[in-house]
Design a protein around this motif. Sequence first.
Motif, PDB file in Angstrom:
ATOM      1  N   ALA A  77      -2.648  -3.042   5.913  1.00 31.08           N
ATOM      2  CA  ALA A  77      -2.434  -2.193   4.735  1.00 31.08           C
ATOM      3  C   ALA A  77      -2.293  -3.002   3.449  1.00 31.08           C
ATOM      4  O   ALA A  77      -2.787  -2.602   2.395  1.00 31.08           O
ATOM      5  N   TYR A  78      -1.627  -4.164   3.527  1.00 27.77           N
ATOM      6  CA  TYR A  78      -1.451  -4.987   2.324  1.00 27.77           C
ATOM      7  C   TYR A  78      -2.803  -5.518   1.851  1.00 27.77           C
ATOM      8  O   TYR A  78      -3.089  -5.533   0.649  1.00 27.77           O
ATOM      9  N   SER A  79      -3.646  -5.942   2.798  1.00 24.29           N
ATOM     10  CA  SER A  79      -4.986  -6.437   2.445  1.00 24.29           C
ATOM     11  C   SER A  79      -5.842  -5.312   1.864  1.00 24.29           C
ATOM     12  O   SER A  79      -6.666  -5.548   0.980  1.00 24.29           O
ATOM     13  N   LYS A  80      -5.638  -4.086   2.357  1.00 22.02           N
ATOM     14  CA  LYS A  80      -6.349  -2.937   1.782  1.00 22.02           C
ATOM     15  C   LYS A  80      -5.956  -2.729   0.326  1.00 22.02           C
ATOM     16  O   LYS A  80      -6.790  -2.411  -0.512  1.00 22.02           O
ATOM     17  N   ARG A  81      -4.667  -2.894   0.046  1.00 17.33           N
ATOM     18  CA  ARG A  81      -4.188  -2.748  -1.334  1.00 17.33           C
ATOM     19  C   ARG A  81      -4.866  -3.791  -2.235  1.00 17.33           C
ATOM     20  O   ARG A  81      -5.287  -3.487  -3.334  1.00 17.33           O
ATOM     21  N   ASN A  82      -4.967  -5.043  -1.731  1.00 17.79           N
ATOM     22  CA  ASN A  82      -5.655  -6.090  -2.493  1.00 17.79           C
ATOM     23  C   ASN A  82      -7.125  -5.741  -2.709  1.00 17.79           C
ATOM     24  O   ASN A  82      -7.674  -5.948  -3.792  1.00 17.79           O
ATOM     25  N   LYS A 136      15.073  -1.537  10.030  1.00 14.50           N
ATOM     26  CA  LYS A 136      15.284  -2.986  10.109  1.00 14.50           C
ATOM     27  C   LYS A 136      14.324  -3.737   9.190  1.00 14.50           C
ATOM     28  O   LYS A 136      14.680  -4.776   8.636  1.00 14.50           O
ATOM     29  N   LEU A 137      13.111  -3.198   9.006  1.00 16.81           N
ATOM     30  CA  LEU A 137      12.145  -3.840   8.115  1.00 16.81           C
ATOM     31  C   LEU A 137      12.636  -3.786   6.672  1.00 16.81           C
ATOM     32  O   LEU A 137      12.496  -4.746   5.910  1.00 16.81           O
ATOM     33  N   HIS A 138      13.235  -2.650   6.281  1.00 16.83           N
ATOM     34  CA  HIS A 138      13.801  -2.529   4.938  1.00 16.83           C
ATOM     35  C   HIS A 138      14.967  -3.502   4.735  1.00 16.83           C
ATOM     36  O   HIS A 138      15.165  -4.015   3.632  1.00 16.83           O
ATOM     37  N   LYS A 139      15.727  -3.741   5.800  1.00 15.78           N
ATOM     38  CA  LYS A 139      16.842  -4.683   5.696  1.00 15.78           C
ATOM     39  C   LYS A 139      16.341  -6.122   5.530  1.00 15.78           C
ATOM     40  O   LYS A 139      16.934  -6.919   4.809  1.00 15.78           O
ATOM     41  N   ASN A 151      10.682  -4.899   0.026  1.00 16.82           N
ATOM     42  CA  ASN A 151       9.297  -4.979  -0.463  1.00 16.82           C
ATOM     43  C   ASN A 151       8.375  -5.645   0.546  1.00 16.82           C
ATOM     44  O   ASN A 151       7.356  -6.228   0.172  1.00 16.82           O
ATOM     45  N   HIS A 152       8.741  -5.579   1.825  1.00 14.92           N
ATOM     46  CA  HIS A 152       7.936  -6.259   2.843  1.00 14.92           C
ATOM     47  C   HIS A 152       6.519  -5.687   2.885  1.00 14.92           C
ATOM     48  O   HIS A 152       6.310  -4.476   2.754  1.00 14.92           O
TER      49      HIS A 152
END
Length: 555
Positions: free
Chosen positions: A465-470, A232-235, A239-240
């Motif tokens: 996880a997104y903040s880790k990437r930053n 559902k997240l992919h839907k 790129n969420h």
Amino acid sequence: MEILRIENLSFRYAGAEKAVLNNISFSINSGDFIVICGESGCGKTTLLKLLKRELAPYGEKEGKILYQGVEQSELDERTAACEIGYVLQNPENQVVTDKVWHELAFGLESLGYSTEIIRRRVSEMASYFGIQAWFRKNTSELSGGQKQMLNLASIMVMQPKILILDEPTSQLDPIAAADFIGTLQKLNKELGLTIILVEHRLEEVFPIADKIMMMEEGKILLYEPPEQVSIKLHKISPNHRMLEGLPSAVRIFYELGMEGACPLTVREGRNFLEQNFDAKINTLEIPKYIHNEIAVLEMKNVWFRYERNLPDILRGVTFSVYSGECFCILGGNGTGKTTTLSLLAGLNKAYRGKTLVQGKKISEFKGNSLYKHNVALLPQNPQTVFLKKTVREDFKEICKVMEYKKEEQEEKIKNITEKLGISHLLDSHPYDLSGGEQQKAALAKMLLLKPKILLLDEPTKGIDAYSKRNLSHILKQLKKDGITIIIVTHDIEFAAINADRCALFFDGEITSIDTPTAFFSDNNFYTTAANRIARNIYKNAISCEDVVKLCRINQ
């Protein structure tokens, strides 16, 4: 049977313009294992605290919280205290007594239970959690993992029906974290205990949850069984941001463009690779790491203890860190990692051996010369960094210390807050921020010092996880600018992606130093989930990106 129902819950902190929670509604059945996740600052911790009446923050609340059909405000004190248990993120913050046995008995004593009941419950719970070996110890002698297990046991003595946990493994090493999660699963399965767990590290908790609640900007984005969440997240968006935080098996599956039911566990991920991909080429070409010859930090046979009559924490530690390098230190709780950082930052002094910064003995730095444009330490508890009423005032204060001109101050603050995505937090009180937001604001303050050497103690604690990437992007830029970075972390995935070299601490000394590929490919427990998935198929894949690359080569 329904045990908890939330109806149209909204919450705004006192004095805040924006609501933290917006019209949330959901229900939880008795015996459910619910995992709540989402980006830092999305309202997870606020929601948990509102579920525990005694911890509810001050502000404007609308909506209903019903426990077994009864409005939360109408619950009697004993029911509210005993039947809804809460384990905090930081193990230190929940321990209130000096002895382990007393900590276990404290809650029951406070509620006036008889000695007979207290002794029976304490002995049963100590046996269940394996606490007998350290039952009579001082709580100050316990490791982080033991303290968190003690916190859990002291709540379970009260025989709760709901157990609420706010990132309980964020300060635990991988082995202690796995033990803790295993214990939660056991309590859920064997006792039918309802568990509500907030967690950023989804690798181990995702497959065992009955439902995953994914939050976004104070609302519920998804509330589904684990196998449905990724679909559902992919839907919603391919790129969420939250896709990066899903378990490695899920990420590998979707990055390879697969569709349908995805693997959730390491075993399922390995089966998926074996059934769908060859291993004719089973090794990636990894360029040899060549470090700068200039050692900017050195420890030579360093020994340290906190008091003369206490045992040594560091035992002959010897290592060098080179200019422009990212050096990650891993190891169990209580092995000496944070102590090492405190010596490198000049906060403690070894009784034997040498600590050198830029080739100069640390004792030879006078006044603030060690810190001005030189060494900066981000401690494990980011709250200790803040001194003012707003984040902006804190940043301005550090700019004055650095003697930046007025126009420079605004520009530097603007640049660093935009890089870290925290511009909207500048006028907030630091203590009103979420754990992840505090971590990012504290890092920004350290970077305003323009250090040549940056010491980071658990920098990914509490961030998504997104903040880790930053953060990874920022660290890479800092390295390009010639800044040397030493990181103490339990976050193995983060170390695998960002380190030039990794070191393992054990029993007060460094036992191994190697490049991430060599280090993680040879470990069983101190390794990434991606490596555990692929290790019988591909030899040196340590990240999801590595596994995907090898799969595509072998298609």
